[in-house]
Write a protein that holds these residues in place. Sequence first.
Motif, short mmCIF file in Angstrom:
data_model
loop_
_atom_site.label_atom_id
_atom_site.label_comp_id
_atom_site.label_asym_id
_atom_site.label_seq_id
_atom_site.Cartn_x
_atom_site.Cartn_y
_atom_site.Cartn_z
N TRP A 108 0.85 -1.18 0.00
CA TRP A 108 0.00 0.00 0.00
C TRP A 108 0.89 1.23 0.00
O TRP A 108 1.88 1.29 0.72
N ALA A 109 0.57 2.17 -0.85
CA ALA A 109 1.36 3.40 -0.90
C ALA A 109 0.41 4.58 -0.95
O ALA A 109 -0.54 4.60 -1.75
N GLU A 110 0.64 5.53 -0.07
CA GLU A 110 -0.16 6.74 -0.08
C GLU A 110 0.61 7.77 -0.91
O GLU A 110 1.75 8.12 -0.57
N LEU A 111 0.01 8.20 -2.00
CA LEU A 111 0.71 9.15 -2.88
C LEU A 111 0.60 10.56 -2.33
O LEU A 111 1.54 11.33 -2.34
N ASN A 112 -0.61 10.89 -1.87
CA ASN A 112 -0.83 12.14 -1.13
C ASN A 112 -2.15 11.96 -0.39
O ASN A 112 -2.68 10.86 -0.34
N ASP A 113 -2.69 13.03 0.17
CA ASP A 113 -3.89 12.89 1.00
C ASP A 113 -5.06 12.26 0.25
O ASP A 113 -5.92 11.63 0.85
N ASN A 114 -5.11 12.43 -1.06
CA ASN A 114 -6.28 11.99 -1.80
C ASN A 114 -6.05 10.84 -2.76
O ASN A 114 -6.95 10.46 -3.49
N ASN A 115 -4.85 10.30 -2.77
CA ASN A 115 -4.55 9.23 -3.72
C ASN A 115 -3.72 8.15 -3.06
O ASN A 115 -2.74 8.44 -2.38
N SER A 116 -4.12 6.89 -3.29
CA SER A 116 -3.31 5.78 -2.79
C SER A 116 -3.39 4.61 -3.75
O SER A 116 -4.32 4.51 -4.56
N LEU A 117 -2.39 3.75 -3.66
CA LEU A 117 -2.34 2.54 -4.47
C LEU A 117 -2.31 1.33 -3.55
O LEU A 117 -1.64 1.34 -2.52
N THR A 118 -3.04 0.28 -3.94
CA THR A 118 -3.03 -0.97 -3.18
C THR A 118 -2.79 -2.11 -4.17
O THR A 118 -3.46 -2.18 -5.20
N VAL A 119 -1.84 -2.98 -3.86
CA VAL A 119 -1.57 -4.14 -4.72
C VAL A 119 -1.51 -5.37 -3.83
O VAL A 119 -0.76 -5.40 -2.84
N THR A 120 -2.33 -6.38 -4.14
CA THR A 120 -2.40 -7.58 -3.31
C THR A 120 -2.28 -8.83 -4.18
O THR A 120 -3.28 -9.35 -4.66
N PRO A 121 -1.06 -9.32 -4.38
CA PRO A 121 -0.92 -10.58 -5.12
C PRO A 121 -1.11 -11.79 -4.21
O PRO A 121 -0.85 -11.72 -3.00
N PHE A 122 -1.58 -12.88 -4.80
CA PHE A 122 -1.83 -14.12 -4.05
C PHE A 122 -1.36 -15.30 -4.89
O PHE A 122 -1.52 -15.29 -6.11
N ALA A 123 -0.78 -16.29 -4.25
CA ALA A 123 -0.41 -17.52 -4.97
C ALA A 123 -0.55 -18.71 -4.06
O ALA A 123 -0.35 -18.61 -2.84
N ARG A 124 -0.93 -19.84 -4.64
CA ARG A 124 -1.04 -21.08 -3.87
C ARG A 124 -0.36 -22.21 -4.62
O ARG A 124 -0.41 -22.28 -5.85
N TRP A 125 0.29 -23.07 -3.85
CA TRP A 125 0.82 -24.31 -4.40
C TRP A 125 0.07 -25.44 -3.73
O TRP A 125 -0.08 -25.46 -2.51
N ASP A 126 -0.43 -26.38 -4.53
CA ASP A 126 -1.16 -27.51 -3.98
C ASP A 126 -0.45 -28.80 -4.39
O ASP A 126 -0.10 -28.99 -5.55
N GLU A 127 -0.24 -29.64 -3.40
CA GLU A 127 0.52 -30.88 -3.62
C GLU A 127 -0.15 -31.79 -4.65
O GLU A 127 0.51 -32.41 -5.47
N GLN A 128 -1.48 -31.86 -4.62
CA GLN A 128 -2.19 -32.84 -5.44
C GLN A 128 -2.77 -32.26 -6.73
O GLN A 128 -2.63 -32.82 -7.79
N ASP A 129 -3.46 -31.15 -6.58
CA ASP A 129 -4.25 -30.63 -7.70
C ASP A 129 -3.49 -29.51 -8.40
O ASP A 129 -3.34 -28.42 -7.87
N SER A 130 -3.01 -29.81 -9.62
CA SER A 130 -2.20 -28.80 -10.32
C SER A 130 -3.02 -27.55 -10.61
O SER A 130 -2.49 -26.45 -10.67
#
Lengths: 427, 255
Positions: free
Chosen positions: A63-85
Amino acid sequence: MSHLAIAPWLARLLCACALPNLSWAADMEAQHELGFEHTAFGQAGAQGQSRQHLSVSVKSEFWAELNDNNSLTVTPFARWDEQDSRRSHADLREAFWLHLGDGFELRTGIRQVFWGVTEGRHLVDIINQTDLIERLDGEAKLGQPMVNLAFEHEAQQVDLFVLPGFRKRTFAGEEGRLRLPLIVDNDAAYEASNGERHVDLAARWQYNGDALRLGLSGFHGTNREAELRLTLDPNQLRYSGGQAIGLAAGYQPQLSAYYRQITQWGLDAQLTQGDLLWKLEAIQQSGGAERHHAADAGFEYTQVGWLDSNADAGWLVEYLYDSRGERATSAFEHDWLLGWRLSLNDAASSTLLASVIIDSQHDEQLLSVEGQRRLSDSLLLELELRAFLSPKPVPSAWEFISQPDLEHKLRPLVDDDYLRLSLRYFL
Amino acid sequence: MRLMSGLLSLCLSSVVIAQDWTSESLAQAAEARIRGFGDSSATLVMTLHNGAGEQASRQLRVKNLEYTDGEKSLMVFDTPRDVRGSALLSYTHPQGEDEQWLYLPAIKRVKQIGARNKSGPFMASEFAFEDIITPFWQKFSYGELSQDTFNDMPCYVLNRHPNDRHSGYKRQRVWIDQEHLLIRQVEYYDRRDQLLKVYQATDFTLHQGQYWRPALMTMRNVQTGKHTTLAWSEHQFGQGLNDRDFSQNALLRAR
């Protein structure tokens, strides 16, 4: 075209970034979450899958606040599963720019939006596609690209959405559990001629009264729910006396997802009366030649200081209805949900939610127990137990094709009772 | 004229201090001492002591905004980390039901919660919800007034009874110092009229020359031996917070 549309926002962002008095270090936050998950099934899968499934996931939020009225949010997600590719997958849950304007908020990019109040089904919630392979209860969602303009004045909120880009629902792969006897193909078909590039529109109005919270919503675009269609190669069937009696050895037909264009109107309401919460979600959906409606209505009553302790006990009752009856795409078309929630209010914030969804017309029940407990400031233990009760065994692929059992929609899952333990580590 | 009225109000305030208090008028005056700030924000570290030497702490940030019909408070949790980003918005009123909304960031869901859980513990602490929300004087009916000392300070001691039948208390005794009219100690009696908890506020600091705030609050449960401390810091007043910082959309962007 899309480049043209993005250019002005990008320009503004770059301007904001170029402001001399910006201190990035002070206005940035990063947090991460590691998940370790073990799922033990009561028995081997009906299609020969393993009983034990290990999986690891990672989710970060920047999360980055650019100034009082602007911000950026980036939320990446990843999963590894042993059985199900297929369950080994990655998704950008969020990547958006929030702009606070004069009397409005503009949220542009990939986001997650939740609408709704009930516990049994999330009927009204339609902005994000369900990451079904992630969680069976539909509470994990894929990131949805959007431009969302939001207004709020006193007790009223209005949200307008333009949703470019469709996300396909995720389904388990061959080695995965909690699936139908047939695999859902990775390729999807669409009613819209421009397929997953169709731009959907949505709007919602919410009224926040003292006791009443009321939401009215509309959506027009590609249905988040897939119609599963079967393509059979007649040359790969076995015949007897001119009648197909089975699949040729080694032949595994697949289902393919078809996404219709729909218009959905939604109503969600909660009436708060002290310890009693009345909840209602209802939708009317039209698509193709069909129109149907569905509802989930009930209440939650909380006993504060249960049995003279610090704990709270909550009682949940909901009725789930779908006008299509047996033809409904959900297993909960005329079902009762009975639930019991316990919050110990201890330092570990221990909670437990036990529930059963009972089909009121056919002998099927879904039992669930979900619990969690904090082990340390950065470690959380979660437990999830589900049991699928249905009177007949899991159908073979051929039975599933030739004699669809619409009265017992949980039947494909009866061998899939499971206990899942998860550890989530926050850093 | 203007000078005259200024003089008059000066005279009045000294008269007020010398007047014969009733429990109710004293409660009103004590409330007036801490109100009128407009908006404020602060950081809070809550430490739970279980009486067996173990402790756990939670860190949160709190913002407040005064309204003509009450006060809104937004709390955002930083730790424990599994609840980081969770936010609780409360709208408390001198009269009528309070409202509360909880934002759960993992599922992006805002839930309105039943405000009658006020007698339940706040984040597993010895503070109940009703102890941490604004204790408007109208929420009580009043009994006799007496005098005592607290930490060698001469204090008035007033008796008050919560009007809300969902309160966890039968009555409370409140120590208010005679010099600044600040609440220094509160005894909470449970529904069976047994002493349950003792609250003490210490390390008062004067902010911006007009707002007294304690830096440390302690709630001790005399029945279980557990206690909770609230350590306040980074008090700020009059930053120009407005309705928008306490709205439903503010919950979605709380952090």
